[in-house]
Write an enzyme that holds these catalytic residues in place. Structure first.
Site, short mmCIF file in Angstrom:
data_model
loop_
_atom_site.label_atom_id
_atom_site.label_comp_id
_atom_site.label_asym_id
_atom_site.label_seq_id
_atom_site.Cartn_x
_atom_site.Cartn_y
_atom_site.Cartn_z
N MET A 1 -8.75 8.58 -1.96
CA MET A 1 -9.79 9.10 -1.07
C MET A 1 -10.26 10.37 -1.43
O MET A 1 -9.34 11.23 -1.78
CB MET A 1 -9.11 9.42 0.49
CG MET A 1 -8.47 8.04 0.85
SD MET A 1 -7.52 8.12 2.42
CE MET A 1 -6.75 6.60 2.48
N SER B 1 0.64 -1.33 -0.07
CA SER B 1 -0.05 -0.04 0.09
C SER B 1 0.99 1.34 0.16
O SER B 1 1.53 1.55 1.13
CB SER B 1 -1.07 0.17 1.26
OG SER B 1 -1.57 1.19 1.16
N HIS C 1 -1.09 -1.43 -4.03
CA HIS C 1 -2.33 -1.06 -3.78
C HIS C 1 -2.54 0.43 -3.46
O HIS C 1 -1.71 1.04 -2.66
CB HIS C 1 -2.55 -1.85 -2.22
CG HIS C 1 -4.23 -1.59 -1.78
ND1 HIS C 1 -5.18 -2.36 -2.25
CD2 HIS C 1 -4.63 -0.75 -0.77
CE1 HIS C 1 -6.34 -1.98 -1.65
NE2 HIS C 1 -5.94 -0.75 -0.88
N MET D 1 -12.22 -4.80 5.42
CA MET D 1 -11.25 -3.78 6.10
C MET D 1 -11.11 -4.45 7.44
O MET D 1 -12.06 -4.60 8.13
CB MET D 1 -12.00 -2.57 6.12
CG MET D 1 -12.18 -1.61 4.77
SD MET D 1 -10.59 -1.43 4.24
CE MET D 1 -9.54 -0.51 5.07
N ASP E 1 -4.86 3.63 -2.49
CA ASP E 1 -6.08 4.12 -1.96
C ASP E 1 -6.48 5.37 -2.28
O ASP E 1 -5.78 6.53 -1.75
CB ASP E 1 -5.94 4.26 -0.07
CG ASP E 1 -5.60 2.84 0.50
OD1 ASP E 1 -6.68 1.90 -0.05
OD2 ASP E 1 -4.88 2.58 1.10
N HIS F 1 -8.20 0.79 -4.70
CA HIS F 1 -9.10 0.85 -3.68
C HIS F 1 -9.91 2.29 -3.85
O HIS F 1 -9.31 3.23 -3.06
CB HIS F 1 -8.64 0.63 -2.45
CG HIS F 1 -9.63 0.61 -1.17
ND1 HIS F 1 -9.16 0.48 0.18
CD2 HIS F 1 -11.04 0.66 -1.16
CE1 HIS F 1 -10.30 0.44 0.76
NE2 HIS F 1 -11.14 0.69 0.15
N GLY G 1 -3.78 5.35 7.71
CA GLY G 1 -2.78 4.30 7.82
C GLY G 1 -2.20 3.96 9.22
O GLY G 1 -2.56 4.96 10.04
N MET H 1 -11.96 4.90 -2.02
CA MET H 1 -12.76 5.25 -0.79
C MET H 1 -13.35 6.39 -1.12
O MET H 1 -13.04 7.53 -0.53
CB MET H 1 -11.77 5.45 0.49
CG MET H 1 -10.93 4.22 0.51
SD MET H 1 -10.20 4.55 2.06
CE MET H 1 -9.01 3.23 2.29
N ASP I 1 -7.02 -5.80 4.64
CA ASP I 1 -6.31 -4.33 4.58
C ASP I 1 -6.56 -3.74 5.62
O ASP I 1 -7.59 -3.32 6.28
CB ASP I 1 -7.02 -3.50 3.64
CG ASP I 1 -6.23 -2.09 3.27
OD1 ASP I 1 -5.29 -1.96 3.98
OD2 ASP I 1 -6.70 -1.34 2.42
N GLY I 2 -5.38 -3.71 6.66
CA GLY I 2 -5.24 -2.80 7.80
C GLY I 2 -4.71 -3.46 9.03
O GLY I 2 -4.96 -4.78 9.21
N GLY J 1 0.95 -1.94 4.55
CA GLY J 1 1.55 -0.38 4.01
C GLY J 1 2.90 -0.31 4.91
O GLY J 1 3.88 -0.49 4.57
#
Length: 218
Positions: free
Chosen positions: A36, A7, A32, A136, A34, A65, A143, A67, A174-175, A196
């Site tokens: 946003m 990530s 990956h 998630m 993200d 991804h 992050g 968001m 993820d996370g 990440g």
């Protein structure tokens, strides 16, 4: 075996090319991204311009991804850039149906994202459209969070649901992924792992080796 997606939210943006090349050399499978919008989640990360930059820095697949509240606004540019996989949230206003249809119509692989509070059964109406179910394991939008308790049980429940439907959909998580949390997620059924901080903080090659090590594989 599992797919390791690095990530870039955790990369050093002042040295993005350096970090990308190091992650490439270390053997990550995909990157990956993200995206946003500051509405669906409070944070703003980056948009399709970052995807365009990433296309120049790697030949590895890009796992986008979204968001965002209006994923349809982003899909034409992602298709033009040749992105292969795009995931959207179940929780977006109006639901994910239109976005999933548009992703598939564009020839991209569609993923459905479930927030921690969203039950896995919510994915049932969309299984025919998706190749990936992203669970998630932290609250989206920031992050460096800690892997949420109960995540492995949710992964196991998703695996049972997919098997019961005869679905080949891959479970992605993820996370909060570290060499310590990865084995439990893998054992529960995750086969695509987004990491990440565990990739980009410190020595990237050593970090990827730690995630890939036998210790991190049940």
């Amino acid at each position: 075996m599992f797919e390791l997606c690095a990530s870039i939210l955790a990369a050093d943006f002042a040295n993005l090319e350096r970090d990308m090349r190091a992650a490439n050399a270390a053997g990550v499978d995909a990157f990956h991204i993200d995206v946003m919008d500051g509405h669906f989640v409070p944070a703003i990360s980056f948009g399709t311009g970052m995807v365009r930059t990433m296309e120049r820095l790697t030949t590895k697949p890009l796992d986008v991804h979204l968001m965002v509240e209006k994923p349809l606004d982003f899909l034409p540019e992602l298709e033009k850039l040749g992105v292969k996989r795009v995931s959207v949230h179940y929780e977006i206003p109006g639901g994910p149906e239109a976005a999933l249809r548009a992703i598939c119509a564009a020839g991209m692989q569609a993923g459905l994202v479930l927030n921690p509070e969203t039950p896995v059964e919510s994915a049932l109406p969309y299984l025919a459209q998706i190749s990936q179910l992203l669970l998630m394991t932290v609250h989206p939008g920031r992050g460096g969070q800690v892997y949420l308790p109960g995540s492995n049980e949710k992964i196991a429940a998703a695996k049972s649901l997919l098997q019961g439907q005869g679905s080949n959909t891959v479970i992605q998580v993820d996370g909060g992924i570290t060499p310590g949390t990865l084995p439990g997620a893998y054992a529960a059924g995750a086969r695509s792992i987004v990491a990440g901080s565990a990739v980009f903080y410190g020595n990237i090659y050593q970090n990827v080796c730690a995630l890939r090590s036998e210790k991190a594989k049940p």
